[in-house]
Write a protein that holds these residues in place. Sequence first.
Motif, PDB file in Angstrom:
ATOM      1  N   ALA A 146     -76.821  62.987  41.752  1.00  0.00           N
ATOM      2  CA  ALA A 146     -77.916  62.858  42.688  1.00  0.00           C
ATOM      3  C   ALA A 146     -77.788  63.215  44.026  1.00  0.00           C
ATOM      4  N   LEU A 147     -76.777  62.591  44.485  1.00  0.00           N
ATOM      5  CA  LEU A 147     -76.399  63.045  45.971  1.00  0.00           C
ATOM      6  C   LEU A 147     -75.951  64.513  46.009  1.00  0.00           C
ATOM      7  N   ARG A 148     -75.336  64.830  44.999  1.00  0.00           N
ATOM      8  CA  ARG A 148     -74.792  66.486  44.959  1.00  0.00           C
ATOM      9  C   ARG A 148     -76.105  67.290  45.173  1.00  0.00           C
ATOM     10  N   ALA A 149     -77.172  66.981  44.285  1.00  0.00           N
ATOM     11  CA  ALA A 149     -78.176  67.862  44.335  1.00  0.00           C
ATOM     12  C   ALA A 149     -78.952  67.698  45.461  1.00  0.00           C
ATOM     13  N   ALA A 150     -78.954  66.524  45.849  1.00  0.00           N
ATOM     14  CA  ALA A 150     -80.034  66.225  47.263  1.00  0.00           C
ATOM     15  C   ALA A 150     -79.345  67.170  48.401  1.00  0.00           C
ATOM     16  N   THR A 151     -78.029  67.221  48.705  1.00  0.00           N
ATOM     17  CA  THR A 151     -77.385  67.982  49.651  1.00  0.00           C
ATOM     18  C   THR A 151     -77.150  69.373  49.591  1.00  0.00           C
ATOM     19  N   ALA A 152     -77.197  69.866  48.295  1.00  0.00           N
ATOM     20  CA  ALA A 152     -76.826  71.356  48.209  1.00  0.00           C
ATOM     21  C   ALA A 152     -78.111  72.044  48.546  1.00  0.00           C
ATOM     22  N   GLU A 153     -77.559  73.193  49.061  1.00  0.00           N
ATOM     23  CA  GLU A 153     -78.969  73.936  49.752  1.00  0.00           C
ATOM     24  C   GLU A 153     -79.598  74.851  48.695  1.00  0.00           C
ATOM     25  N   PRO A 154     -80.822  75.087  48.600  1.00  0.00           N
ATOM     26  CA  PRO A 154     -81.692  74.400  49.339  1.00  0.00           C
ATOM     27  C   PRO A 154     -81.870  72.830  49.349  1.00  0.00           C
ATOM     28  N   SER A 184     -71.090  72.171  50.263  1.00  0.00           N
ATOM     29  CA  SER A 184     -71.627  72.314  51.585  1.00  0.00           C
ATOM     30  C   SER A 184     -71.475  73.940  51.791  1.00  0.00           C
ATOM     31  N   ALA A 185     -71.409  74.543  51.068  1.00  0.00           N
ATOM     32  CA  ALA A 185     -71.407  76.159  51.117  1.00  0.00           C
ATOM     33  C   ALA A 185     -72.717  76.599  52.024  1.00  0.00           C
ATOM     34  N   ARG A 186     -72.755  77.584  52.873  1.00  0.00           N
ATOM     35  CA  ARG A 186     -73.725  78.182  53.451  1.00  0.00           C
ATOM     36  C   ARG A 186     -73.946  79.413  52.870  1.00  0.00           C
ATOM     37  N   THR A 187     -75.370  80.028  52.596  1.00  0.00           N
ATOM     38  CA  THR A 187     -75.414  81.133  52.042  1.00  0.00           C
ATOM     39  C   THR A 187     -75.790  82.392  52.966  1.00  0.00           C
ATOM     40  N   ALA A 188     -74.888  83.176  52.811  1.00  0.00           N
ATOM     41  CA  ALA A 188     -74.889  84.556  53.819  1.00  0.00           C
ATOM     42  C   ALA A 188     -75.953  85.394  53.151  1.00  0.00           C
ATOM     43  N   HIS A 301     -85.073  83.052  54.661  1.00  0.00           N
ATOM     44  CA  HIS A 301     -84.995  81.741  54.140  1.00  0.00           C
ATOM     45  C   HIS A 301     -83.951  81.422  53.245  1.00  0.00           C
ATOM     46  N   VAL A 302     -83.729  80.153  53.155  1.00  0.00           N
ATOM     47  CA  VAL A 302     -82.549  79.955  52.283  1.00  0.00           C
ATOM     48  C   VAL A 302     -82.947  79.197  51.117  1.00  0.00           C
ATOM     49  N   ASP A 303     -84.471  79.171  50.734  1.00  0.00           N
ATOM     50  CA  ASP A 303     -85.082  79.108  49.679  1.00  0.00           C
ATOM     51  C   ASP A 303     -85.692  80.491  49.250  1.00  0.00           C
ATOM     52  N   PRO A 304     -85.216  81.215  48.207  1.00  0.00           N
ATOM     53  CA  PRO A 304     -85.964  82.587  47.706  1.00  0.00           C
ATOM     54  C   PRO A 304     -87.084  82.377  47.329  1.00  0.00           C
ATOM     55  N   LYS A 309     -94.090  84.953  48.989  1.00  0.00           N
ATOM     56  CA  LYS A 309     -94.726  84.036  48.384  1.00  0.00           C
ATOM     57  C   LYS A 309     -96.408  84.395  48.598  1.00  0.00           C
ATOM     58  N   LEU A 310     -96.869  84.519  49.674  1.00  0.00           N
ATOM     59  CA  LEU A 310     -98.104  84.726  50.032  1.00  0.00           C
ATOM     60  C   LEU A 310     -98.259  85.812  50.667  1.00  0.00           C
ATOM     61  N   GLN A 311     -97.358  86.248  51.783  1.00  0.00           N
ATOM     62  CA  GLN A 311     -97.292  87.399  52.522  1.00  0.00           C
ATOM     63  C   GLN A 311     -96.199  88.383  52.148  1.00  0.00           C
ATOM     64  N   GLY A 312     -96.419  89.637  51.897  1.00  0.00           N
ATOM     65  CA  GLY A 312     -95.514  90.706  51.513  1.00  0.00           C
ATOM     66  C   GLY A 312     -94.480  90.981  52.622  1.00  0.00           C
ATOM     67  N   THR A 313     -93.474  91.526  52.189  1.00  0.00           N
ATOM     68  CA  THR A 313     -92.395  91.474  53.108  1.00  0.00           C
ATOM     69  C   THR A 313     -91.726  92.663  52.885  1.00  0.00           C
ATOM     70  N   ASP A 314     -91.215  93.641  54.031  1.00  0.00           N
ATOM     71  CA  ASP A 314     -90.427  94.590  53.921  1.00  0.00           C
ATOM     72  C   ASP A 314     -88.913  94.481  53.733  1.00  0.00           C
ATOM     73  N   VAL A 315     -88.427  93.416  54.297  1.00  0.00           N
ATOM     74  CA  VAL A 315     -87.067  93.318  54.054  1.00  0.00           C
ATOM     75  C   VAL A 315     -86.841  91.551  54.029  1.00  0.00           C
ATOM     76  N   ALA A 316     -86.546  91.104  52.791  1.00  0.00           N
ATOM     77  CA  ALA A 316     -86.367  89.743  52.354  1.00  0.00           C
ATOM     78  C   ALA A 316     -84.785  89.645  52.476  1.00  0.00           C
ATOM     79  N   LEU A 317     -84.629  88.320  53.015  1.00  0.00           N
ATOM     80  CA  LEU A 317     -83.157  87.702  53.230  1.00  0.00           C
ATOM     81  C   LEU A 317     -82.859  86.334  52.776  1.00  0.00           C
ATOM     82  N   VAL A 318     -82.125  86.060  52.025  1.00  0.00           N
ATOM     83  CA  VAL A 318     -81.753  84.656  51.305  1.00  0.00           C
ATOM     84  C   VAL A 318     -80.708  84.185  51.886  1.00  0.00           C
ATOM     85  N   ALA A 319     -80.850  83.261  52.972  1.00  0.00           N
ATOM     86  CA  ALA A 319     -79.675  83.280  53.655  1.00  0.00           C
ATOM     87  C   ALA A 319     -80.050  81.989  54.736  1.00  0.00           C
TER      88      ALA A 319
END
Length: 548
Positions: A146-154, A184-188, A301-304, A309-319
């Motif tokens: 539970a603690l792992r899931a809560a703290t892992a990004e997103p 604790s890893a960050r998404t690049a 956004h860190v959450d893909p 979702k509502l607004q189209g994008t030209d460049v999407a960055l998951v990070a």
Amino acid sequence: MNARTGADAVLEVLLAWGVRRVFICPGSTEAAFLDATVRHPDFEVVLTTHESVTVAMADGHARATGEPAVAYLHTHLGLVNGLAHLDAARMARSPVVVLNGLKAASIQARGGFTALPATGELARPFVKRAWQSLTTAGLPEDVTQALRAATAEPSGPVWLGLAQDLMETVCPVAVPDPARHRVSARTAPDPERLREAAELLRSAERPVLVAGAEVGRHGAQRELVALAERLGAPVCNEDRRGFERPGFPADHPLHAGGYSAQNPAVAGADVLVFLGCRCFVEFEPSPEPPVPPCCRVIHSHVDPSELAKLQGTDVALVADESLVAAGLLDLLGDARAPARPPVPSVHTEPPTPSEHTEPPAPATVHQVAAALAEVVDDRTTVFEDATTSEPALLRALPLNSVDALFTTASGSLGWGMGAALGYQLGAPERRVLAVVGDGVFQFGPQALWVAARHRIPVLFVVINNRSYAAVAAALRRYGGTAARVGSYPGKDISGVDIAAVARGFGLPARRLDRAHELPAAVKELGALDGPALIEVLTDPDDLGAAPR
């Protein structure tokens, strides 16, 4: 009685992860856990008297520390009481761990008192993970997960059901090593997508950056300021429906207010960069597009699931936003920002009230906001939960750091009462003001007992217009009979002396009807060693500018 129980194992896991307090509104099913805390005097039990306050406090504490916070609730009844503010934690991606005491398995199976089949299904829409422990031996691993899931990004809240019989049974299983389970890893960002974004910005004539809540949560403000200065680009904070905390300092010359398609800076943009924003949180159907036509969009956004979702994008960055901003800075090089026109003014403030020019009582919301701005400094954190007063407060208060203000996009009234208390416990060096509406106050007065009992030095400022002004504003927009005759059912909630209620809970309190009295009252009551409350009466007919 001295044997190590499942409850002891649960507590040992929390302590191993650095969790030193629990927010709890207990019942009989929590007896084994409460008993275990007596054997650990270094662990603090923060008792609350309503589960909505319990969850909001855990949310506020998690926002202060960035670490997991635990809310312990009693059966499905306590869980239901806490769900509204669990939604606020979900939207803020707060690592709140909800431990839910459940009746013994045999009673659950037979529909016993306060037992409900599949209690976790109530929580599932609001959490990343929902699981009920099945064996006492599995408790240490289940709490660890539970603690792992809560703290892992997103990051975000999780739910774990703990049956009474499992907590009371002997548990011989050791605590898993937190260092081997914490992620604790960050998404690049993808390098190719990042280069595409840099090329768009390099060719842009009028780029605009938009700072979302994730900029603050990921500590990316410094990188964002540097990127804005490199581009010479104006920066807006996220639009009000998604706004939770400032991502860009309001005193910076490139600050351009809150995002909207009508904002002069946004209306003239050819490239928009949404960093850590929700694009967008819809309130009512609108015929107007949220992004100007022909404008190119970069969205990170860190959450893909938030991208396109509502607004189209030209460049999407998951990070992580700090890595996005830093990567763009590297790719743009040392080129100086091109000369661009000044950032357009997006609003004008009414004059700051003074004792000599202020009109007769009751005070207006703009006057109250301006008066509060006089006493909010760089060590102050404001928890804002005042529906129709919010636009005036966001314009007037000095939002110059990511911890200057927190609010919620969930619409769950009463959240700010408890969240401010949890934040103060997690950040004792900050001076915390909870600025709430009178309608909000009536959803969360139990927080005053918690503040008084635990001597948590939060100053509550209640803006009391004696009405659900948002309801009246909706009726006015609807344009039916109520608007024509000027009669608004569902609006009037007058009759409560909020300062007197606070005194009944043991807080020093004052009731004001003039805004110019507010700074002195804040300084006086804010200097006390403990919580206090100020009630400010405002115009019941002021329906605000932007209802929820």
